[in-house]
Design a protein around this motif. Structure first.
Motif, PDB file in Angstrom:
ATOM      1  N   HIS A  99       0.809  -1.220   0.000  1.00  0.00           N
ATOM      2  CA  HIS A  99       0.000   0.000   0.000  1.00  0.00           C
ATOM      3  C   HIS A  99       0.846   1.276   0.000  1.00  0.00           C
ATOM      4  N   THR A 100       2.154   1.131   0.069  1.00  0.00           N
ATOM      5  CA  THR A 100       3.130   2.228   0.071  1.00  0.00           C
ATOM      6  C   THR A 100       3.036   3.075   1.341  1.00  0.00           C
ATOM      7  N   TYR A 101       3.978   3.965   1.480  1.00  0.00           N
ATOM      8  CA  TYR A 101       4.022   4.858   2.632  1.00  0.00           C
ATOM      9  C   TYR A 101       4.782   6.118   2.254  1.00  0.00           C
ATOM     10  N   ARG A 102       4.654   7.145   3.074  1.00  0.00           N
ATOM     11  CA  ARG A 102       5.453   8.359   2.928  1.00  0.00           C
ATOM     12  C   ARG A 102       6.484   8.411   4.046  1.00  0.00           C
ATOM     13  N   ARG A 103       7.541   9.187   3.831  1.00  0.00           N
ATOM     14  CA  ARG A 103       8.622   9.282   4.808  1.00  0.00           C
ATOM     15  C   ARG A 103       8.639  10.665   5.442  1.00  0.00           C
ATOM     16  N   VAL A 104       9.270  10.747   6.630  1.00  0.00           N
ATOM     17  CA  VAL A 104       9.366  12.031   7.325  1.00  0.00           C
ATOM     18  C   VAL A 104      10.572  12.839   6.859  1.00  0.00           C
ATOM     19  N   ASP A 105      11.486  12.185   6.135  1.00  0.00           N
ATOM     20  CA  ASP A 105      12.734  12.862   5.788  1.00  0.00           C
ATOM     21  C   ASP A 105      12.849  13.232   4.312  1.00  0.00           C
ATOM     22  N   ARG A 106      11.852  12.904   3.528  1.00  0.00           N
ATOM     23  CA  ARG A 106      11.881  13.276   2.107  1.00  0.00           C
ATOM     24  C   ARG A 106      10.480  13.163   1.511  1.00  0.00           C
ATOM     25  N   GLU A 107      10.270  13.849   0.392  1.00  0.00           N
ATOM     26  CA  GLU A 107       8.987  13.813  -0.307  1.00  0.00           C
ATOM     27  C   GLU A 107       8.885  12.541  -1.144  1.00  0.00           C
ATOM     28  N   GLY A 108       7.653  12.167  -1.471  1.00  0.00           N
ATOM     29  CA  GLY A 108       7.450  11.039  -2.364  1.00  0.00           C
ATOM     30  C   GLY A 108       6.678   9.915  -1.701  1.00  0.00           C
ATOM     31  N   THR A 109       6.372   8.892  -2.492  1.00  0.00           N
ATOM     32  CA  THR A 109       5.677   7.700  -2.029  1.00  0.00           C
ATOM     33  C   THR A 109       6.591   6.511  -2.218  1.00  0.00           C
TER      34      THR A 109
END
Length: 468
Positions: A452-462
């Motif tokens: 289902h993917t995720y986002r990160r706290v240290d960079r943009e994107g999926t």
């Protein structure tokens, strides 16, 4: 002569509203499919008043001034559609049909659009205050075409409850189903409030062993302070009532199985649909469902062990902490309900004014409370307030009570007394003030088993990870 308004459905709510309108100078024409009910009303409470009874939709229309204003007071659901079908052939373009029952807001949306397409106006209005409120002044929450509101406003303003500042507890809520949506959320908050009070009662009664007489004194005292409200007032009255046959407190003889008509459940279901967290209201609905499992609970109580509900600490300290916990929980419950209204206002394009809503809830309705004056003031300070807990006054009120709040929830847990709503309120408060929640792990799990993917706290994107 012509009559100002027609009322269809002369049950207790219908005939009390008719009496209220007549008392305030608006002649009423009443109609009920049950002719005996009409006759009984005219010979009884309606006798000698500027109220007539009619025996057909055609006679009702002939008696009313134009545009005709017709308030239906019939049970929600199919009976409303049946009443509309019964009356519609006799309506003229511009006439105003109103539903004053507890209809589901999406039903009101459908009816409003269908009738508007045929040239008619349709108001769905919440009416809160019960039988006494209908007679002496309810809180009224009308939604529909604005021109229909303007044509009915003089009547509604006259019959509505009046707050301490003399303002009528009614205002135009918004288009289509906005009025019934607001009534649904009002009832959801009512569910939460009642459950919070019930849990405090359980702690004091079962945990501390307080008698009904002692509880009456406590709640009567609480009603003189920040908890002053209709529900606290009637709770004190309930503890004072004795059973005529046994001489025992009547509350001790009532079966612990709470019923519900559905509006609280609708609020919970809709909150899930629009993505609004209302855990206190949800807990209240779930508590009523659990109360209905009486036979199962009786069996479980004999075979499942747990702590005995017996408090061994300072009783006076816990009673005072219970007062503080109840107030803090009430604030978070209102914060959740108002948060739901804010999200729904955008979702359904209702353009709700939360300050005005707090204003009309100050009298007449079941959730009327001194707290609502402070809520109204909060939205006057900041009309765009995102959450009641972010208002300085309410933030300070909850922060100053949270130690007592936590103490009460801990005491209940240690005694094995269920506090679904109190603990849900506290958990909401803690979750809302947490910058970081464990949802990062939840999202990692979702990505692990379902990509289902995720986002990160240290960079943009999926992102997606091959976890094995």
């Amino acid at each position: 002569m012509t009559y100002k308004i027609g009322i269809v459905g002369l049950g207790v709510m219908g005939h009390n509203l008719a009496l209220n309108m007549e008392l305030n100078g608006f002649p009423v024409a009443g109609y009920d499919l049950d002719a005996a009910k009409t006759k009984a009303f005219l010979k009884g409470p309606g006798a000698g008043k500027n109220i007539i009874g009619v025996d057909s939709p055609a006679a009702l229309m002939a008696a009313l001034e134009k545009p005709r204003r017709i308030l239906m007071m019939v049970p929600a659901g199919a009976p409303v559609d049946s009443a509309i079908a019964h009356l519609k052939p006799h309506l003229e373009p511009g006439d105003i049909l109103m539903d004053g029952g507890n209809s589901f807001f999406l039903d009101t949306e459908r009816r409003n659009k269908a009738l508007e397409a045929e040239g008619f106006n349709y108001i769905g209005t919440g009416v809160s205050g019960g039988e006494e409120g209908a007679l002496w002044g309810p809180a009224i929450m009308p939604g529909g075409q604005r021109q229909a509101w303007e044509a009915t406003a003089p009547i509604f303003r006259a019959i509505a409850a009046k707050a301490e500042d003399g303002q009528p507890c009614v205002e135009y809520i918004g288009p289509r189903g906005a009025g019934h949506y607001l009534k649904m959320v009002h009832n959801g908050i009512e569910y939460g409030d009642m459950q919070l009070i019930a849990e405090i009662y359980d702690i004091l009664h079962r945990g501390l062993g307080l008698s009904a007489r002692e509880l009456h004194a406590i709640f009567a005292e609480w009603n003189q302070g920040e908890l002053k409200s209709y529900l606290i007032e009637i709770t004190a009255d309930i503890f004072e009532k004795m059973d005529d046959e046994t001489g025992r407190p009547l509350v001790d003889l009532i079966l612990d199985e709470a019923q519900q008509k559905g509006t609280g459940k609708w609020a919970s279901q809709n909150a899930l649909d629009v993505g609004a967290p209302i855990p206190t209201i949800n807990a209240a609905v779930e508590s009523r469902i659990l109360s209905g499992l009486k036979a199962q609970r009786a069996t479980a109580s004999r075979v499942i062990r747990g702590p005995r509900p017996e408090y061994k600490g300072n009783r006076a300290r816990l009673i005072d902490a219970a007062r503080q916990a109840l107030y803090a929980s009430k604030i978070t419950s209102y914060a959740q309900g108002l948060g739901l209204l804010k999200i729904a206002s955008e979702e359904y394009q209702y353009n709700l004014n939360l300050g005005e809503i707090a204003k009309i809830w100050r009298a007449g309705c079941i959730i009327r409370a001194g707290l609502l004056t402070d809520i109204m003031a909060a939205y006057q300070r900041d009309p765009a307030l995102v959450n009641l807990l972010l208002d300085d006054t309410f933030r300070a009120a909850v922060e100053s009570r949270q130690e007592a709040w936590r103490r009460v929830v801990c005491a209940a847990v240690e005694m094995g007394i269920p506090v679904l709503a109190l603990s849900a309120s506290l958990a909401y408060f803690d979750a809302y003030r947490s910058e970081r929640l464990p949802a990062n792990l939840t999202q990692a799990q979702r990505d692990y088993f379902g990509a289902h993917t995720y986002r990160r706290v240290d960079r943009e994107g999926t992102f997606h990870t091959e976890w094995i």
